[in-house]
Design a protein around this motif. Structure first.
Motif, PDB file in Angstrom:
ATOM      1  N   UNK A 194       0.800  -1.209   0.000  1.00  0.00           N
ATOM      2  CA  UNK A 194       0.000   0.000   0.000  1.00  0.00           C
ATOM      3  C   UNK A 194       0.846   1.279   0.000  1.00  0.00           C
ATOM      4  N   UNK A 195       2.133   1.139   0.321  1.00  0.00           N
ATOM      5  CA  UNK A 195       3.015   2.312   0.287  1.00  0.00           C
ATOM      6  C   UNK A 195       3.368   2.713  -1.141  1.00  0.00           C
ATOM      7  N   UNK A 196       3.359   1.737  -2.047  1.00  0.00           N
ATOM      8  CA  UNK A 196       3.739   2.032  -3.429  1.00  0.00           C
ATOM      9  C   UNK A 196       2.788   3.008  -4.099  1.00  0.00           C
ATOM     10  N   UNK A 197       1.558   3.063  -3.580  1.00  0.00           N
ATOM     11  CA  UNK A 197       0.532   3.873  -4.231  1.00  0.00           C
ATOM     12  C   UNK A 197       0.665   5.364  -3.942  1.00  0.00           C
ATOM     13  N   UNK A 237       0.939   6.635   6.353  1.00  0.00           N
ATOM     14  CA  UNK A 237       0.784   5.178   6.177  1.00  0.00           C
ATOM     15  C   UNK A 237       1.887   4.394   6.888  1.00  0.00           C
ATOM     16  N   UNK A 238       3.090   4.942   6.823  1.00  0.00           N
ATOM     17  CA  UNK A 238       4.192   4.257   7.512  1.00  0.00           C
ATOM     18  C   UNK A 238       3.962   4.283   9.020  1.00  0.00           C
ATOM     19  N   UNK A 286      -6.162   7.040  13.507  1.00  0.00           N
ATOM     20  CA  UNK A 286      -5.937   8.475  13.694  1.00  0.00           C
ATOM     21  C   UNK A 286      -4.794   8.973  12.810  1.00  0.00           C
ATOM     22  N   UNK A 287      -3.719   8.199  12.735  1.00  0.00           N
ATOM     23  CA  UNK A 287      -2.607   8.582  11.847  1.00  0.00           C
ATOM     24  C   UNK A 287      -3.096   8.698  10.402  1.00  0.00           C
ATOM     25  N   UNK A 288      -3.834   7.679   9.969  1.00  0.00           N
ATOM     26  CA  UNK A 288      -4.305   7.676   8.579  1.00  0.00           C
ATOM     27  C   UNK A 288      -5.248   8.846   8.321  1.00  0.00           C
ATOM     28  N   UNK A 329      12.785   1.208  10.220  1.00  0.00           N
ATOM     29  CA  UNK A 329      13.924   1.666   9.440  1.00  0.00           C
ATOM     30  C   UNK A 329      13.531   2.683   8.362  1.00  0.00           C
ATOM     31  N   UNK A 330      12.237   2.773   8.077  1.00  0.00           N
ATOM     32  CA  UNK A 330      11.789   3.758   7.081  1.00  0.00           C
ATOM     33  C   UNK A 330      11.789   5.172   7.653  1.00  0.00           C
ATOM     34  N   UNK A 331      11.624   5.282   8.968  1.00  0.00           N
ATOM     35  CA  UNK A 331      11.573   6.609   9.587  1.00  0.00           C
ATOM     36  C   UNK A 331      12.880   7.372   9.435  1.00  0.00           C
ATOM     37  N   UNK A 332      13.955   6.612   9.250  1.00  0.00           N
ATOM     38  CA  UNK A 332      15.273   7.246   9.217  1.00  0.00           C
ATOM     39  C   UNK A 332      15.570   7.948   7.901  1.00  0.00           C
ATOM     40  N   UNK A 333      14.704   7.777   6.910  1.00  0.00           N
ATOM     41  CA  UNK A 333      15.058   8.384   5.607  1.00  0.00           C
ATOM     42  C   UNK A 333      13.886   9.093   4.957  1.00  0.00           C
TER      43      UNK A 333
END
Lengths: 297, 297
Positions: free
Chosen positions: A126-129, A140-141, A196-198, B126-130
């Motif tokens: 879902x991050x690719x979108x 999303x992350x 809540x984040x979303x 690990x995504x938060x770091x970049x």
């Protein structure tokens, strides 16, 4: 926001299988066993909370649907593994034979693994979108990360381990609180937080709503312990009195029924108070926790 | 690139526990059981491949370390669950009692769940770091996604289900290839792919290296089947002849020893040919597959 719980629940049920990857027919049993437990009913509390929290924060819940389903995959895997002969050895869940009674414990173990893995796979995909939208990517992350934490070794799994270890031995009140906080409450809290984040909630809203979720999660577990003693097996779709049979320490066995009901009432009031500032918009969440106090199944 | 396999392996062993979250002492057994299996030795083939592929693509492998460890968590969880009484019911792994022999099957199931969950948690974190580097973010998301796919219901788990189902029944050559392609090869392929993504490999390099990985993965499984028949139990740290005892279909039982050795040789040659264009740089990968053909443990 939608008017009532069942509307959100219907959305979840309608789309629950949409995010399962196409599994090769050569592994057809894997798909069947995952689907069996996913479609065996249940309250869908966690995905409903996630969708509602996203809309509460002011955004259409469509964006949150993959996360809601992923969370239900995680909840379902935890039930399949929990029911295994190696764990609680339960034969019935939601009025149906448990996964391992139908597919055997080997396939049931793998069906659980498959659901957990799929939950994360769906959220990565879902991050690719949204690569072109850094703010959305960040939301999303954050959502995926809080779900992974809530489900993990500092959340649900930690609670399950301590729950197993506390069987047939002295369990302090402090330890029981720790188990509840992790085993059940962690996934409920992260449902609200991810939603809540979303939805892009502001910090102050996040803070108040997390206080609500904290109280809701604990109330949910105590209501469950109370139900196990006095619930109706037919309505619940599983045996009652199982905790006593399994020599499981519960809030009721440690504090007594009266104190349990009092604590449930307190937690309910705390949850309602936490969202008092949002009186017009938080009706859904207020009703949910109030209904929980009275639930019979 | 580092000179030899053991240098990469040492890096993995030195950092394998670094990415496990701090687990509350109240769930200390969870940490102990995860650590027990993580530190029980093994070839560390998958994380080594991931680190080496990253460096092959031209980038320092430090950036790939969390992913290498996450992949070893996934491999380790799959072994713990595979050994369970509900699955292969193995008592010995790498010369030590299996996880459930030490901690019981309930905790072993949860230790496996915990390792799988942690793998994904680590990669999300690990995504938060970049966040400020979209290109790097994309590389990391790609790496995490291919790992989730390789480990999942269209990869390793699919192969495990079909493996269980093929026990004690007729298994076609086509089905055996399917099992190998998924059960073992999928995780080996995604190790290389994830490393290449993290290293920022070009498409043509990606294509050639994936052809290498495809052949390596299949060669690895056939070498394993051959070893189970003629390996030395002492050197291997587990019983040999287990496949025959468990009535497991293997490449050797289906095709015979001679054809198995011939096929292993072919796959090795194909793997070497796939990376012939990178003669100067691919020595590590060439040596690895050539050594595999001759391995005795």
């Amino acid at each position: 926001m939608k008017e009532n719980y069942d509307e959100y629940k219907q959305v979840v049920e309608d789309h629950l299988l949409d995010f399962i990857p196409n599994i090769d027919a050569k592994s057809g049993t894997l798909y069947e066993s995952m689907k069996y437990s996913l479609t065996a009913g249940g309250k869908r509390l966690r995905p409903v909370l996630l969708l509602a929290a996203c809309e509460f924060a002011g955004r259409d819940s469509n964006v949150a649907l993959p996360y809601a389903c992923a969370l239900e995959y995680i909840h379902t895997y935890s039930l399949i593994h929990d029911d295994l002969p190696a764990m609680d050895d339960d034969e019935l869940r939601r009025g149906k034979p448990t996964n391992h009674m139908v597919y055997g414990p080997g396939i049931a173990t793998l069906a659980g693994d498959g659901l957990l893995n799929t939950a994360f796979e769906v959220m990565y995909k879902n991050l690719f979108l949204c690569f072109d939208d850094p703010a959305e990517l960040k939301r999303r992350i954050n959502a995926a990360y809080v779900i992974s934490k809530g489900a993990g070794v500092r959340g649900m799994i930690a609670g399950q381990v301590s729950d197993i270890e506390s069987e047939n031995r002295e369990c302090s009140r402090e330890m029981l609180d720790y188990i509840h906080l992790n085993k059940t409450s962690a996934l409920i809290r992260c449902a609200v937080e991810a939603g809540l984040y979303l939805g892009g909630a502001e910090d102050s809203v996040m803070r108040d709503m997390m206080r609500y979720a904290e109280n809701l999660g604990l109330a949910f577990q105590i209501a469950d312990d109370i139900l196990d003693v006095r619930g109706n097996a037919g309505e619940m779709g599983k045996k009652t009195g199982e905790d006593e049979k399994n020599a499981k320490v519960t809030y009721v066995s440690l504090h007594g029924m009266e104190a349990s009901e009092k604590r449930l009432h307190e937690l309910t009031e705390n949850a309602v108070a936490a969202i008092a500032d949002y009186y017009d918009n938080a009706e859904f969440f207020r009703n949910l926790v109030l209904k929980l106090e009275k639930r019979t199944y």
